[in-house]
Design a protein around this motif. Structure first.
Motif: not given
Length: 791
Positions: A742-770
């Motif tokens: 899943v490739r997503v682009m953002k115009n601002l820096r990712v916040c800490r909460e979203c960064h932590s959430t993305m790590k956990l989603i990649s683990r729980s969904e067994n998916r690579e997120i870029i």
């Protein structure tokens, strides 16, 4: 009226009348008188009448007369062959030549000369060789008139070996022989052979005409490696032959000196022309803006002064004048002057000219007025690929990437074929938008058009794939390239740096050194970025020293900011601050903002406050600085200071740029903002997001610890829970197959909460997120991020 002078014969009387005819009706009147009074006129008189028809009426009335003539000779046919040839009707001219031979009329040297001229104008070398063979059979091929015609014909058809054989076999040569051979070599691009002929002409004392000298000067003006003394020798020949006052040659010489970098010689020559016309002025104006990087903006502005002088002399500027002066405005940054010139263009009704239109589009694009540039584009009568490319590049330059892609699609709908520069510009737009699927389609078009083998195209592809989050595809395209330049290497190094592959980036840099490719500022920026993102402090400092000492490259603000980031992320905040104070960029807010971000990471409130004060002093209206300072206070639990920072933003009217995330699927590009419910599939997206967050909670973490006890309002906490990148990821999870990242682009820096959430989603969904944010790429796999929580 006095009586006409006595004539020796009737033929002489009518010949006098025919020579005095100024229009076709007069010739027809004389013809009618001859037909009534002298039906058995001589062949000489009929040929004279035929010549008059050719001169004033063209080949068709002459052909009708030839058909009516009871007797015809070679002169009769020669006149018509030449008339058809001059009218551009080569087929009819050669047909008349064949008709003469079929009629048993013996061809003379003038017949062959006229037939060869027709072959020359038509570029018909095959028929020309047949005529050549007939001339050889008739024993006329070595005569000067026929041999000169043969040399000219072969030269115009770029058959220079044949032309040289005819020249060498000719019984004698005159100025026409030499000049025809010389011009042929110039036209064929055989510059070394041209120089040999030029040297032989000098030794033999042969003369030159303005056409031949103009051809030699044009050759010297081209990009070929011709020594300066050759150019000066040609100038000497112009003076020696008494053609120094020829404005055509003067303008060509000025252009030659300007292109050779001898601008001072061009200026001296321009001033020596006693009565320069607009063509000479045009050559000098173009010379002043030939190479802005070499001569500087002040010299380029001389073109504008020269334009004013041209007007003061009462001359009418031409299309070339306007296109050159508008380009000079562009190079010198005189945009207001350029806009005034646009008014002059409109006054002269030249707004539809392609070259002027392209120059105006570039002018408005460089000044940020893309709408005005677009109006210029639409006002052109004929929009060729150059003007389309100028407009597309203008949109890309001003970061209007969607408009660039829409205009490119319109170009294709019109059936136009994009060139290499068009496709390269559009690929840059795809890279900035990170729309890999669109970029892949354009790459296929480039491959089909044969552009894929060009280095610039390969560079654009590498950049596009890297910016779209596919570093493997970028590396593969790099390896497939037939030839690589410093841009190629820099692009692939930077792509690995942005994706957190620091060691790989340095390995590629070492391969670049082994390939003997000299790095530039962009290369070292990629290397320093890799070291910064990978925490390679010693390596980064060493490369910074190498850049300056071994390659003589002066560091820019971007290089220095990388060093500050490198030291700051490693916790060496004192060294980072000392580096800033010793740097020539100590008054640039960007470098202080990098230190502030590092102070936030390491919780250095005191130094962070000093950095923030310095930034507010230098740049009080940029939201990024306030946001970093606000988050630093929140992280430290200083809620009152965080609140004061927010109040200060409101007081100064500083608005935070809204976060925007987007994802590209088959159906197109889908964009989201925080709390967005405008998407047609909004309900399904929020349902998927809720499902993913529930899985995270079962893992024992909510991923939103950074929002606890921070004083953020309930509404803000709700927005954090549905930040734009989370919505985009949820949408991607719905539509992409399990195997696809899943490739997503953002115009601002990712916040800490979203960064932590993305790590956990990649683990729980067994998916690579870029996820690409404003700084770098984050590859989330199995609960970890490629940045190592170091961004």
């Amino acid at each position: 009226m006095p009586p006409p002078p006595p004539f020796a014969s009737m033929d002489a009387f009518y010949l006098h009348l025919l020579r005095s005819c100024a229009a076709l009706p007069h010739v027809a009147a004389v013809h009618a008188h001859i037909a009534r009074a002298h039906p058995a006129a001589s062949l000489f008189l009929r040929n004279s009448l035929l010549s008059a028809y050719c001169r004033l009426g063209g080949p068709f009335p002459a052909a009708r007369l030839l058909d009516e003539m009871p007797r015809r000779n070679s002169v009769s046919f020669n006149l018509l062959i030449d008339a058809y040839s001059r009218a551009g009707l080569a087929d009819r001219s050669l047909g008349t030549f064949e008709r003469a031979r079929a009629a048993g009329v013996k061809a003379d040297r003038f017949t062959f000369a006229a037939a060869l001229a027709a072959c020359s104008r038509a570029g018909d070398v095959r028929t020309g060789k047949a005529v050549h063979a007939l001339a050889v059979l008739d024993g006329l091929a070595k005569g000067m008139l026929v041999s000169n015609s043969l040399i000219s014909m072969y030269a115009r058809c770029c058959e220079m070996d044949e032309a040289r054989r005819v020249f060498d076999a000719a019984d004698e040569h005159d100025d026409v022989s030499w000049n025809s051979l010389l011009s042929g070599y110039v036209r064929a691009g055989a510059h070394q052979e041209m120089l040999k002929v030029f040297t032989l002409m000098c030794r033999c004392g042969m003369g030159w005409n303005s056409f031949a000298l103009g051809s030699i000067i044009k050759c010297c003006s081209s990009g070929v490696d011709i020594a300066g003394h050759i150019a000066e020798a040609v100038h000497g020949c112009v003076v020696k032959t008494g053609l120094a006052t020829d404005v055509f040659l003067a303008s060509a010489l000025i252009d030659m000196y300007a292109k050779k970098g001898a601008l001072s010689n061009a200026v001296v020559l321009f001033k020596s022309v006693q009565d320069p016309n607009v063509i000479v002025f045009n050559a000098m104006i173009a010379g002043f803006c030939r190479d802005e990087a070499a001569v500087g903006k002040e010299v380029t502005r001389e073109a504008l002064n020269l334009y004013s002088e041209l007007l003061s002399r009462g001359m009418e500027p031409t299309e070339f004048t306007f296109s050159s002066v508008v380009r000079a405005c562009n190079l010198a940054g005189e945009f207001e002057f350029g806009k005034q010139l646009h008014g002059q263009v409109l006054k002269h009704s030249l707004q539809g000219d392609d070259y002027i239109g392209s120059a105006l589009i570039d002018l408005y694009s460089n000044s940020g007025c893309t709408e005005d540039g677009y109006r210029c584009f639409r006002s052109l009568y004929k929009q060729d690929i150059v003007t389309w490319t100028s407009m597309i590049s203008g949109f890309v330059q001003n970061e209007l990437f969607e408009k660039a892609l829409r205009l490119f699609q319109e170009l294709l709908c019109y059936g136009l074929k994009p060139d290499l520069f068009t496709i390269s510009s559009v690929m840059n737009a795809c890279a900035s938008l990170a729309v890999a699927r669109t970029g892949e389609q354009i790459q296929c078009l480039a491959t089909k058009s044969g552009f894929n083998r060009f280095t610039v195209m390969g560079n654009s592809c590498v950049h596009m794939y890297a910016r779209s989050g596919d570093v493997d595809a970028a590396t593969l395209r790099f390896k497939e390239m037939e030839s690589r330049d410093v841009v190629s290497w820099s692009a692939v190094i930077s792509s690995h740096a942005q994706h957190g592959c620091a060691r790989d980036a340095l390995c590629i840099f070492n391969e670049m050194m082994d390939a003997k490719v000299v790095p530039n500022e962009i290369t070292f920026l990629g290397v320093l970025t890799a070291c910064s993102h990978g925490g390679l402090v010693d390596e980064g400092l060493r490369y910074y020293e190498i850049m300056n000492k071994e390659y003589g490259l002066a560091p820019t603000i971007k290089h220095c900011t990388c060093v500050v980031d490198l030291l700051g992320r490693a916790g060496r905040l004192g060294d980072a601050e000392a580096f800033i104070r010793d740097s020539v960029f100590h008054d640039d807010p960007v470098i202080w903002r990098s230190l502030l971000a590092s102070c936030r990471i390491h919780g250095d409130m005191e130094r962070g406050q000093l950095a923030a004060d310095r930034i507010m002093e230098l740049e009080p209206t940029t939201s990024a600085s306030y946001v970093i300072l606000y988050n630093m206070y929140l992280d430290a639990g200083e809620l009152s200071l965080a609140s004061k920072t927010r109040d200060l933003m409101k007081e100064r009217g500083v608005k935070k740029e809204p976060g925007l995330s987007w994802i590209e699927l088959k159906s197109g590009v889908h964009s989201f903002v925080a709390g967005d419910k405008s998407h047609p599939e909004s309900n399904a997206i929020y349902e998927k997001l809720s499902e993913m967050l529930s899985k995270i909670e079962k893992l024992g973490s909510t991923g939103n610890a950074s929002t606890e006890s921070t004083g953020i309002s309930g509404r803000e906490q709700n927005l954090v829970g549905c930040h734009s990148e989370k919505l985009a990821v949820a949408f991607g999870m719905i539509h992409l197959p399990q195997s696809a990242p899943v490739r997503v682009m953002k115009n601002l820096r990712v916040c800490r909460e979203c960064h932590s959430t993305m790590k956990l989603i990649s683990r729980s969904e067994n998916r690579e997120i870029i996820l690409r944010d404003a700084i770098r790429f984050h590859h989330f796999r199995g609960g970890a991020c490629s940045c190592g929580d170091y961004w």
